[in-house]
Design a protein around this motif. Structure first.
Motif, PDB file in Angstrom:
ATOM      1  N   PHE A  46      90.450   6.519 -21.046  1.00 13.13           N
ATOM      2  CA  PHE A  46      90.014   6.244 -19.680  1.00 13.13           C
ATOM      3  C   PHE A  46      90.339   4.812 -19.267  1.00 13.13           C
ATOM      4  CE2 PHE A  46      86.486   4.988 -16.739  1.00 13.13           C
ATOM      5  CZ  PHE A  46      86.913   5.738 -15.659  1.00 13.13           C
ATOM      6  N   ASP A  47      90.929   4.662 -18.078  1.00 12.25           N
ATOM      7  CA  ASP A  47      91.280   3.350 -17.529  1.00 12.25           C
ATOM      8  C   ASP A  47      90.380   3.097 -16.315  1.00 12.25           C
ATOM      9  OD1 ASP A  47      92.477   1.224 -16.038  1.00 12.25           O
ATOM     10  OD2 ASP A  47      94.382   1.587 -17.057  1.00 12.25           O
ATOM     11  N   ARG A  48      89.331   2.323 -16.520  1.00  6.15           N
ATOM     12  CA  ARG A  48      88.344   2.095 -15.463  1.00  6.15           C
ATOM     13  C   ARG A  48      88.947   1.430 -14.231  1.00  6.15           C
ATOM     14  NH1 ARG A  48      83.617   4.049 -14.021  1.00  6.15           N
ATOM     15  NH2 ARG A  48      82.980   4.029 -16.222  1.00  6.15           N
ATOM     16  N   GLU A  49      89.822   0.468 -14.430  1.00  5.53           N
ATOM     17  CA  GLU A  49      90.402  -0.273 -13.309  1.00  5.53           C
ATOM     18  C   GLU A  49      91.222   0.659 -12.408  1.00  5.53           C
ATOM     19  OE1 GLU A  49      93.350  -4.107 -12.438  1.00  5.53           O
ATOM     20  OE2 GLU A  49      92.608  -3.709 -14.466  1.00  5.53           O
ATOM     21  N   LYS A  50      92.062   1.487 -13.010  1.00  2.00           N
ATOM     22  CA  LYS A  50      92.880   2.412 -12.217  1.00  2.00           C
ATOM     23  C   LYS A  50      92.009   3.444 -11.510  1.00  2.00           C
ATOM     24  CE  LYS A  50      97.194   2.113 -14.866  1.00  2.00           C
ATOM     25  NZ  LYS A  50      98.169   2.867 -15.703  1.00  2.00           N
ATOM     26  N   PHE A  51      90.965   3.903 -12.203  1.00  2.00           N
ATOM     27  CA  PHE A  51      90.074   4.896 -11.605  1.00  2.00           C
ATOM     28  C   PHE A  51      89.353   4.315 -10.389  1.00  2.00           C
ATOM     29  CE2 PHE A  51      85.797   6.760 -11.292  1.00  2.00           C
ATOM     30  CZ  PHE A  51      86.130   8.077 -11.016  1.00  2.00           C
ATOM     31  N   ASP A  52      88.790   3.133 -10.533  1.00  3.13           N
ATOM     32  CA  ASP A  52      88.067   2.508  -9.420  1.00  3.13           C
ATOM     33  C   ASP A  52      88.989   2.268  -8.228  1.00  3.13           C
ATOM     34  OD1 ASP A  52      85.755   2.523 -10.893  1.00  3.13           O
ATOM     35  OD2 ASP A  52      85.874   0.404 -11.487  1.00  3.13           O
ATOM     36  N   GLU A  53      90.219   1.872  -8.509  1.00  2.00           N
ATOM     37  CA  GLU A  53      91.178   1.633  -7.427  1.00  2.00           C
ATOM     38  C   GLU A  53      91.514   2.923  -6.697  1.00  2.00           C
ATOM     39  OE1 GLU A  53      95.720  -0.154  -6.760  1.00  2.00           O
ATOM     40  OE2 GLU A  53      94.825  -0.089  -8.767  1.00  2.00           O
ATOM     41  N   LEU A  54      91.709   3.997  -7.460  1.00  2.00           N
ATOM     42  CA  LEU A  54      92.037   5.297  -6.854  1.00  2.00           C
ATOM     43  C   LEU A  54      90.890   5.779  -5.960  1.00  2.00           C
ATOM     44  CD1 LEU A  54      93.595   8.294  -8.777  1.00  2.00           C
ATOM     45  CD2 LEU A  54      91.849   8.637  -7.044  1.00  2.00           C
ATOM     46  N   ILE A  55      89.671   5.730  -6.481  1.00  2.00           N
ATOM     47  CA  ILE A  55      88.515   6.180  -5.706  1.00  2.00           C
ATOM     48  C   ILE A  55      88.354   5.343  -4.447  1.00  2.00           C
ATOM     49  CG2 ILE A  55      86.004   6.414  -5.692  1.00  2.00           C
ATOM     50  CD1 ILE A  55      87.459   8.596  -7.269  1.00  2.00           C
ATOM     51  N   SER A  56      88.550   4.043  -4.566  1.00  2.55           N
ATOM     52  CA  SER A  56      88.441   3.155  -3.409  1.00  2.55           C
ATOM     53  C   SER A  56      89.464   3.515  -2.329  1.00  2.55           C
ATOM     54  CB  SER A  56      88.638   1.703  -3.850  1.00  2.55           C
ATOM     55  OG  SER A  56      88.616   0.830  -2.742  1.00  2.55           O
ATOM     56  N   ASN A  57      90.675   3.885  -2.751  1.00  2.00           N
ATOM     57  CA  ASN A  57      91.731   4.230  -1.785  1.00  2.00           C
ATOM     58  C   ASN A  57      91.384   5.459  -0.954  1.00  2.00           C
ATOM     59  OD1 ASN A  57      93.321   2.097  -2.618  1.00  2.00           O
ATOM     60  ND2 ASN A  57      94.551   3.310  -4.036  1.00  2.00           N
ATOM     61  N   TYR A  58      90.639   6.411  -1.553  1.00  2.00           N
ATOM     62  CA  TYR A  58      90.323   7.662  -0.865  1.00  2.00           C
ATOM     63  C   TYR A  58      88.865   7.765  -0.418  1.00  2.00           C
ATOM     64  CZ  TYR A  58      94.820   9.608  -2.327  1.00  2.00           C
ATOM     65  OH  TYR A  58      96.166   9.853  -2.501  1.00  2.00           O
ATOM     66  N   GLN A  59      88.057   6.755  -0.732  1.00  2.00           N
ATOM     67  CA  GLN A  59      86.613   6.829  -0.523  1.00  2.00           C
ATOM     68  C   GLN A  59      86.236   7.268   0.892  1.00  2.00           C
ATOM     69  OE1 GLN A  59      84.165   5.153  -3.104  1.00  2.00           O
ATOM     70  NE2 GLN A  59      82.974   6.777  -2.153  1.00  2.00           N
ATOM     71  N   ASN A  60      86.777   6.599   1.879  1.00  2.00           N
ATOM     72  CA  ASN A  60      86.388   6.880   3.264  1.00  2.00           C
ATOM     73  C   ASN A  60      87.064   8.134   3.810  1.00  2.00           C
ATOM     74  OD1 ASN A  60      84.727   4.590   3.366  1.00  2.00           O
ATOM     75  ND2 ASN A  60      86.434   3.285   3.986  1.00  2.00           N
ATOM     76  N   ALA A  61      88.364   8.243   3.603  1.00  2.00           N
ATOM     77  CA  ALA A  61      89.104   9.376   4.176  1.00  2.00           C
ATOM     78  C   ALA A  61      88.618  10.705   3.616  1.00  2.00           C
ATOM     79  CB  ALA A  61      90.600   9.209   3.903  1.00  2.00           C
ATOM     80  N   ALA A  62      88.327  10.736   2.318  1.00  2.00           N
ATOM     81  CA  ALA A  62      87.910  11.975   1.674  1.00  2.00           C
ATOM     82  C   ALA A  62      86.391  12.137   1.623  1.00  2.00           C
ATOM     83  CB  ALA A  62      88.469  12.043   0.253  1.00  2.00           C
ATOM     84  N   GLN A  63      85.657  11.131   2.094  1.00  2.00           N
ATOM     85  CA  GLN A  63      84.188  11.145   2.090  1.00  2.00           C
ATOM     86  C   GLN A  63      83.652  11.414   0.679  1.00  2.00           C
ATOM     87  OE1 GLN A  63      82.562  13.620   5.236  1.00  2.00           O
ATOM     88  NE2 GLN A  63      84.105  12.928   6.710  1.00  2.00           N
ATOM     89  N   ILE A  64      84.082  10.585  -0.246  1.00  2.00           N
ATOM     90  CA  ILE A  64      83.766  10.782  -1.664  1.00  2.00           C
ATOM     91  C   ILE A  64      82.371  10.271  -2.008  1.00  2.00           C
ATOM     92  CG2 ILE A  64      84.340   9.998  -4.001  1.00  2.00           C
ATOM     93  CD1 ILE A  64      87.266  10.056  -3.207  1.00  2.00           C
ATOM     94  N   THR A  65      81.628  11.086  -2.727  1.00  2.00           N
ATOM     95  CA  THR A  65      80.447  10.629  -3.460  1.00  2.00           C
ATOM     96  C   THR A  65      80.663  10.996  -4.921  1.00  2.00           C
ATOM     97  OG1 THR A  65      79.246  12.690  -3.041  1.00  2.00           O
ATOM     98  CG2 THR A  65      78.918  10.887  -1.484  1.00  2.00           C
ATOM     99  N   LEU A  66      80.175  10.155  -5.816  1.00  2.00           N
ATOM    100  CA  LEU A  66      80.579  10.252  -7.216  1.00  2.00           C
ATOM    101  C   LEU A  66      79.374  10.165  -8.147  1.00  2.00           C
ATOM    102  CD1 LEU A  66      82.995  10.122  -9.291  1.00  2.00           C
ATOM    103  CD2 LEU A  66      82.849   7.640  -9.059  1.00  2.00           C
ATOM    104  N   THR A  67      79.347  11.057  -9.135  1.00  2.00           N
ATOM    105  CA  THR A  67      78.352  10.993 -10.210  1.00  2.00           C
ATOM    106  C   THR A  67      79.085  10.974 -11.541  1.00  2.00           C
ATOM    107  OG1 THR A  67      76.774  12.268  -8.882  1.00  2.00           O
ATOM    108  CG2 THR A  67      76.339  12.078 -11.238  1.00  2.00           C
TER     109      THR A  67
END
Length: 275
Positions: A46-67
């Motif tokens: 798992f690459d935390r930095e890449k994951f956080d960046e990916l989620i940030s890129n789509y957070q608003n457009a995709a209306q992401i909530t994450l658990t």
């Protein structure tokens, strides 16, 4: 090996996009849910930095909530079987997994064990492509399936009587899964690896199938057109209804004329014919 589990709630139209993006950064298993997707990555990879960046890129457009959580010693087959339902494309085709019971009343049946590849029939783009395939005579034709994923469209072409089917994908895990699905459905074709320019298909194909995404379709439109003979068909999906005009504009210089368009859940599909 322990796995990190991410339950991602998102807009439906972003599910496959997020699966594709997460697969690129090391996630290796996915389950589609009513609210979005569950995604899994081994803790070691798992690459935390890449994951956080990916989620940030789509957070608003995709209306992401994450658990986020941990799932030790996952039985992936058991989890997958609990979350995969058969698909009915009108009375044309029944798409099921190997553990489902066959059903009467359909012209064709496709058995798909999708693992982590795309194209189970659940998504609106795949559904529409299958339906459009059923509207075109495949008998004795050469068919090319671009970005084949699970191989479902290539299998449909085989069932519809295509003389020869060629298929390929850019991901090696799609190729492995596609070949397994070909075997399940009695298809002798082997899936190739690479883009259409890498694979460089030879000759002409009376039917070209491309369910990818808008940018790839626009970039490869000239290649598709060059592989089609006069009166050949190009079936496209993987883009939104608001993108239809852009696809038609890109197709026009290559004598590709609109025969039919459809939409489902704001995803579009086109049948074009070369004049």
């Amino acid at each position: 090996m322990d796995y990190l589990e991410f339950k991602i709630q998102c807009l439906e139209e972003f599910r496959e996009i997020l699966i594709a993006e997460l697969a690129e950064i090391g996630f290796d298993s996915f389950l589609e849910t009513e609210d979005g997707i569950d995604a899994y990555a081994s803790e070691a990879d798992f690459d935390r930095e890449k994951f956080d960046e990916l989620i940030s890129n789509y957070q608003n457009a995709a209306q992401i909530t994450l658990t986020e959580g941990m799932m030790p010693k996952v039985n992936w087959n058991e989890e997958w079987e609990k979350n995969y339902d058969p698909i009915e494309v009108e009375d044309l085709v029944y798409v099921r997994a190997s553990f489902h019971t066959p059903q009467p009343g359909f012209k064709y049946e496709i058995v798909i064990n999708p693992k982590m590849s795309f194209g189970t029939g659940h998504h609106a783009t795949t559904f529409q492509m299958l339906r459009h395939q059923g509207e075109i005579d495949h008998g004795g034709k050469r068919v090319l399936d671009v970005g084949s994923g699970t191989g479902i469209l290539a299998i449909m072409a085989h069932l519809l009587g295509a003389k020869e089917v060629e298929a390929f994908d850019i991901d090696d895990w799609c190729v492995d899964n596609g070949n397994e699905n070909f075997d399940l459905n009695g298809v002798k074709t082997r899936m190739g690896l690479g883009t259409i320019r890498d694979v460089n298909p030879r000759g002409t194909f009376e039917i070209v199938l491309a369910n990818i995404n808008k940018n790839v379709l626009l970039d490869e439109m000239e290649v598709y057109a060059g592989l089609l003979p006069s009166k050949g068909f190009l079936l496209l999906s993987g883009f939104y209804t608001e993108d239809i005009a852009d696809l038609l504009d890109a197709a026009s210089p290559y004598a590709l004329k609109l025969v039919k368009m459809s939409s489902k859940d704001n995803w579009a599909a086109l049948i074009l014919q070369k004049s």
